[in-house]
Design an enzyme around this catalytic site. Sequence first.
Site, PDB file in Angstrom:
ATOM      1  N   ASP A 180       0.821  -1.218   0.000  1.00 57.49           N
ATOM      2  CA  ASP A 180       0.000   0.000   0.000  1.00 57.49           C
ATOM      3  C   ASP A 180       0.848   1.258   0.000  1.00 57.49           C
ATOM      4  O   ASP A 180       1.999   1.250   0.431  1.00 57.49           O
ATOM      5  CB  ASP A 180      -0.924   0.009   1.228  1.00 57.49           C
ATOM      6  CG  ASP A 180      -0.135  -0.052   2.536  1.00 57.49           C
ATOM      7  OD1 ASP A 180       0.840  -0.839   2.608  1.00 57.49           O
ATOM      8  OD2 ASP A 180      -0.476   0.677   3.473  1.00 57.49           O
ATOM      9  N   GLU A 181       0.250   2.328  -0.481  1.00 55.65           N
ATOM     10  CA  GLU A 181       0.760   3.701  -0.335  1.00 55.65           C
ATOM     11  C   GLU A 181       2.253   3.821  -0.631  1.00 55.65           C
ATOM     12  O   GLU A 181       2.977   4.498   0.102  1.00 55.65           O
ATOM     13  CB  GLU A 181       0.501   4.197   1.102  1.00 55.65           C
ATOM     14  CG  GLU A 181      -0.959   4.207   1.467  1.00 55.65           C
ATOM     15  CD  GLU A 181      -1.202   4.560   2.935  1.00 55.65           C
ATOM     16  OE1 GLU A 181      -2.136   5.307   3.177  1.00 55.65           O
ATOM     17  OE2 GLU A 181      -0.464   4.072   3.818  1.00 55.65           O
TER      18      GLU A 181
END
Length: 489
Positions: free
Chosen positions: A299-300
């Site tokens: 993620d991210e």
Amino acid sequence: MTRELGDVIPAPAEVRPDAAAHFTIDDGTAISAASGTEQVAAYLADVLRPATGFGLPVGDGPAAIVLRLDGALGDEEYRLEIAAAGVTLTGGAPAGLFHGVQTLRQLLPAEVFATAPRQATWRLPGGTIADRPRFGYRGAMLDVARHFFTVDEVKSYVDSLVQFKINHLHLHLTDDQGWRIEIDSWPKLTAISGGDGTGVDGTGPGFYTKADYAEIVAYAAARFVTIVPEIDMPGHVNAAQVAYPELTADGVAPPQRTDVEVGYSSFVAGKEETYAFVGDVLREVAELTPGPYLHIGGDEAQATTAEDYRAFIERVLPLVTAYGKRPVGWHEMAAVDLPAAAVPQFWRIEASDDGTARAAANGSKVLMSPADRTYLDMKYTAESRLGLDWAGTVGVEKAYGWDPAERLPGVGEESVLGVEAPLWSETLRSLADVQTMTFPRLPAIAEIGWSPRAGRDWESFRGRLAAFAPRWREQGVAFHPSPEIPWVD
Ligand code: TNX
């Protein structure tokens, strides 16, 4: 308060009350455990003895409470028959029996959750419940990186979750602020990044030794919960880079971070050291994991170029498979062509999906965790003391009012593996904080994951939920007394 047969969360698939019948457990009640049911029978006696004070002997002769298996039922399926003469609990496998035991506990007075003997009439309402899950994966996630939680705290959390038929606990073991799982081949990970001063604001130090972690896995397994370990990468890796500067682009150790920023750290996709490290870590974590899933985060990764991100994920997915596990990753991972066994975990608040629907079309099952419905770290209301609000506030009705098979175009019932409610711990400092954010929203997510879609009804749910206040109080479990619920004392 007299319990009725349908007063259960998650709502059972079929409930047929027999108003003329009931069964009362007393000091003469015994439990009969057919072959293969002994473990769950012992658990049932264990959870009933403290509050009732009864002996509840478990044997294989005739008794008023009978546990048996029936291979015609699904593994998690059970049938609970309560008549004047006694109780018969039938499971497709021990897991189904275990879920049936949780239903039985909910049908008894709240005092059954007390830890010392109490006076009560231990009456079970008559009739038959025939029950089975809608989805095979019903999960919660605990972030032990931003704030560490001890083995005992995680065990206690498992005990609270299984009451709602949750069967997976995802542990977010690593992030920028800390590394929480011992890795023999890279010992500085925990020696440096699991130590004092780690965690958000430096207040959440600690790590699991391999023995600690095995203890959690075994405790969960005995309660039919699969632990899903997550090593988050290629972003969220500052703690690893503090311990091993060779994992950075310039070989210089970054400062330790205890703030709540995201998206600033990245492994180097073009460096062989990266894969030597990742391979060792995944191998050791896979060795600690009897369950099928290994979560690689993903993620991210704002500090990783799109090209590097894809190269990294494409290199790491086969490692997970080589160690015998199914890769799970936050949905950003679906930027690459995923093998059908890989599971993207969808967390966005919008319907945009970064390839999740494409992965589903290619045969992947999707784990649904839309942040605006399932994130237990979102504030209940603007006034909440704990939590964040980037996905909005999430009240109980909002957590309950959505469907995993209708959330994302192209991801229907057949493509949904299940649901998971993540709890990120930036603002949490204690087990009581964890419980306050979890209850009463987790039961909403549990019902969405377990119960038939057709029976979903907010008025019914809030009425059933109301009865849990005294149950949590007896157990010493903190909860948010949301004004949405007509709590009973
Ligand atoms: C986003 S959602 C994150 C986490 C934060 C969380 C806080 C996701 C996969 N990543 O790094 O802790 O928001 O709600």
